[in-house]
Design an enzyme around this catalytic site. Structure first.
Site, PDB file in Angstrom:
ATOM      1  N   ASP A  72      77.590  58.425 -12.776  1.00 31.52           N
ATOM      2  CA  ASP A  72      78.123  57.591 -14.087  1.00 31.52           C
ATOM      3  C   ASP A  72      77.993  56.098 -14.198  1.00 31.52           C
ATOM      4  O   ASP A  72      78.457  55.766 -15.029  1.00 31.52           O
ATOM      5  CB  ASP A  72      79.684  57.661 -13.749  1.00 31.52           C
ATOM      6  CG  ASP A  72      80.202  56.939 -12.733  1.00 31.52           C
ATOM      7  OD1 ASP A  72      79.585  56.824 -11.632  1.00 31.52           O
ATOM      8  OD2 ASP A  72      81.061  56.182 -12.992  1.00 31.52           O
ATOM      9  N   ASP A  96      82.246  58.254  -6.980  1.00 33.81           N
ATOM     10  CA  ASP A  96      83.211  57.744  -8.055  1.00 33.81           C
ATOM     11  C   ASP A  96      82.777  57.730  -9.464  1.00 33.81           C
ATOM     12  O   ASP A  96      81.867  57.526  -9.884  1.00 33.81           O
ATOM     13  CB  ASP A  96      83.432  56.043  -7.473  1.00 33.81           C
ATOM     14  CG  ASP A  96      84.257  55.817  -6.309  1.00 33.81           C
ATOM     15  OD1 ASP A  96      85.530  56.200  -6.405  1.00 33.81           O
ATOM     16  OD2 ASP A  96      83.334  55.597  -5.536  1.00 33.81           O
ATOM     17  N   ASP A 100      76.545  61.355  -7.345  1.00 40.44           N
ATOM     18  CA  ASP A 100      77.390  60.315  -7.145  1.00 40.44           C
ATOM     19  C   ASP A 100      78.888  60.538  -6.702  1.00 40.44           C
ATOM     20  O   ASP A 100      79.316  61.719  -7.126  1.00 40.44           O
ATOM     21  CB  ASP A 100      77.208  59.430  -8.464  1.00 40.44           C
ATOM     22  CG  ASP A 100      78.170  58.268  -8.389  1.00 40.44           C
ATOM     23  OD1 ASP A 100      78.320  57.496  -7.642  1.00 40.44           O
ATOM     24  OD2 ASP A 100      78.731  58.088  -9.294  1.00 40.44           O
TER      25      ASP A 100
HETATM   26  O1  LIG Z   1      78.268  54.987  -6.032  1.00 35.32           O
HETATM   27  P1  LIG Z   1      79.700  55.328  -6.295  1.00 35.32           P
HETATM   28  O2  LIG Z   1      80.250  56.452  -5.508  1.00 35.32           O
HETATM   29  O3  LIG Z   1      80.162  55.582  -8.015  1.00 35.32           O
HETATM   30  O4  LIG Z   1      80.289  54.099  -6.014  1.00 35.32           O
HETATM   31  C1  LIG Z   1      80.711  52.961  -6.832  1.00 35.32           C
HETATM   32  C2  LIG Z   1      81.854  52.134  -6.478  1.00 35.32           C
HETATM   33  O5  LIG Z   1      82.850  53.032  -6.410  1.00 35.32           O
HETATM   34  C3  LIG Z   1      84.199  52.573  -6.300  1.00 35.32           C
HETATM   35  O6  LIG Z   1      84.572  51.611  -7.294  1.00 35.32           O
HETATM   36  C4  LIG Z   1      84.840  52.450  -8.710  1.00 35.32           C
HETATM   37  O7  LIG Z   1      85.945  53.176  -8.367  1.00 35.32           O
HETATM   38  C5  LIG Z   1      87.087  52.887  -8.074  1.00 35.32           C
HETATM   39  C6  LIG Z   1      88.077  54.062  -7.947  1.00 35.32           C
HETATM   40  O8  LIG Z   1      88.063  54.900  -8.944  1.00 35.32           O
HETATM   41  C7  LIG Z   1      87.729  52.013  -8.952  1.00 35.32           C
HETATM   42  O9  LIG Z   1      88.864  51.388  -8.795  1.00 35.32           O
HETATM   43  C8  LIG Z   1      86.414  50.657  -9.261  1.00 35.32           C
HETATM   44  O10 LIG Z   1      87.049  49.990 -10.405  1.00 35.32           O
HETATM   45  C9  LIG Z   1      85.134  51.226  -9.403  1.00 35.32           C
HETATM   46  O11 LIG Z   1      84.283  50.373  -9.569  1.00 35.32           O
HETATM   47  C10 LIG Z   1      84.180  51.914  -5.031  1.00 35.32           C
HETATM   48  O12 LIG Z   1      85.336  51.342  -4.551  1.00 35.32           O
HETATM   49  C11 LIG Z   1      82.900  50.817  -5.004  1.00 35.32           C
HETATM   50  O13 LIG Z   1      83.048  50.263  -3.465  1.00 35.32           O
HETATM   51  C12 LIG Z   1      81.689  51.512  -5.323  1.00 35.32           C
HETATM   52  O14 LIG Z   1      80.534  50.455  -5.128  1.00 35.32           O
END
Ligand SMILES: O=P(O)(O)OC[C@H]1O[C@H](O[C@H]2O[C@H](CO)[C@@H](O)[C@H](O)[C@H]2O)[C@H](O)[C@@H](O)[C@@H]1O
Length: 384
Positions: free
Chosen positions: A327, A126, A124
């Site tokens: 995560d 983020d 993954d």
């Molecule tokens: O599947 P992932 O790669 O883990 O993506 C899931 C979401 O990640 C991002 O948001 C998350 O991370 C951001 C940066 O650290 C944080 O600001 C936010 O609060 C988290 O939810 C991304 O911006 C989303 O669009 C994704 O869906």
């Protein structure tokens, strides 16, 4: 515009954590229709709810899910009914980690199962490869993490499966040697010559950034105009909520409330709820302080893992050990696939106890990096 769902092969089964009586899971089997919303070339305009009318999101569990998507500093200890501080929470973590041992401490166990097998690594982005930060546009991965992933990919087929759009996550990772699945697996670029898709209309041949022929699997392609319209509506309807941010991830849209004052969380939730009300073919999932709007089709990160294993010629093979590190709640679909197939290992990245289908855990992205480096060293040694 008439969007027909009949060509979309992965038909809905996934229960959505939404107020089904309002959004209507079963009605999604009906032809596309709008209630109180116009889907046309222009912006979709939804009747705005009067301020204070926030009953939907209170009763359907959205607010609870939003609050629990990020644990408070102090927490009521379940079963004991008193507040605990961080030291006491460490005790909770210690008992949780007995059930989901550290993948670093269990490294010998993992590699003993991987001996004489090919590992397939799924990552993954983020919160796994990059730290969670306030601004989603600034979630960069470190150079050390990038080289850990690059080194691993020299020995092990490695794929990124992200909620972000495929282009965006590729831009952030920047490694051509990986496979990429964006929009929670609804946009997969994979090598030609693997499994033929059960639904050929979802798969097209194209070329990647290096001009190499690849397959592009997009099971929700027909939702593209709808997601785009919903994205623009969400931007418009949340523009007065300070700190709200909406991202377009091509086959899904993310509404962030990390920087929204907690007292306005019911407002942002209600706003998203009202927009979704006009789209029974869309559903909502919860991420880390983000509400994610996506097509109501039977496709998720778990399906993407199965699809990639197939495409890489690695499925139905006893000599493959898939490992998935993530995560978030959306990663649970992948953990479930690996656990139920008794196929490989899910590793949850979390520093707090969480309900999970993952077998192992790692505390944070820096432990992920250590784990990847351990795998690289082990593979190098075993290849000498
Ligand atoms: O599947 P992932 O790669 O883990 O993506 C899931 C979401 O990640 C991002 O948001 C998350 O991370 C951001 C940066 O650290 C944080 O600001 C936010 O609060 C988290 O939810 C991304 O911006 C989303 O669009 C994704 O869906």
């Amino acid at each position: 515009m008439d969007l027909k769902l009949t060509n979309v092969s992965p038909v809905l089964t996934d229960p959505a954590p939404i107020n089904k009586s309002r959004i209507g899971i079963h009605s999604s089997l009906l032809p596309y229709s709008q209630s109180g919303a116009s889907f046309s070339s222009g912006l979709l305009t939804m009747p705005r709810k009067k301020p204070g009318k926030l009953d939907d999101v209170r009763s359907n569990g959205w607010l609870d899910a939003m609050i629990s998507s990020s644990p408070p500093r102090k927490k009521m200890l379940k079963d004991f009914n008193f507040e605990v501080d961080s030291d006491d929470r460490d005790i909770g973590y210690i008992s949780w980690v007995v059930k989901h041992p550290s993948a670093l401490n269990s490294f010998e166990q993992i590699i003993s199962r991987a001996r004489n097998k090919k590992i397939a690594m799924f990552l993954d982005y983020d919160g796994t490869l990059s730290q969670i930060v306030d601004d989603p546009d600034c979630a960069f991965m470190s150079d050390e993490m990038r080289s850990a992933v690059r080194n691993l990919a020299k020995h092990v087929p490695t794929a990124i499966i992200s909620g972000r759009s495929r282009d965006k996550v590729y831009e952030l990772v920047g490694l051509t040697e990986l496979y990429y699945a964006g929009s929670h697996g609804m946009d997969i670029m994979c090598p030609v010559g693997g499994r033929e898709s059960a639904d050929p209309s979802s798969c097209i041949k194209t070329t990647d950034q290096q001009g190499k022929e690849v397959n592009l699997f997009q099971p929700a392609r027909e939702f593209l105009p709808m997601i785009d319209e919903v994205f623009r509506t969400l931007v418009e309807n949340t523009k007065d909520i300070k700190g709200a941010k909406v991202e377009n991830h091509k086959f899904c849209a993310s509404v962030h409330y990390r920087n929204v004052d907690e007292k306005n969380w019911p407002t942002i939730a209600q706003c998203v709820h009202d927009v979704l009300d006009g789209y029974p073919q869309l559903r909502l999932t919860h991420g880390r302080k983000v509400l994610e709007v996506r097509p109501l089709i039977n496709w998720n990160k778990g399906k993407a893992v199965e699809f990639l294993l197939d495409s890489l010629g690695l499925s139905k093979s006893d000599d493959v050990l898939p490992v998935y590190i993530g995560d978030d709640k959306t990663d649970e679909d992948a953990f479930k696939v690996l656990r139920e197939g008794n196929q490989g290992y899910g590793i949850l990245v979390s520093s707090v106890p969480k309900e999970t289908k993952a077998v192992f855990s790692l505390k944070d992205p820096s432990e992920v990096k250590q784990f990847l480096n351990c795998l690289v060293r082990w593979r190098r040694q075993s290849e000498v």
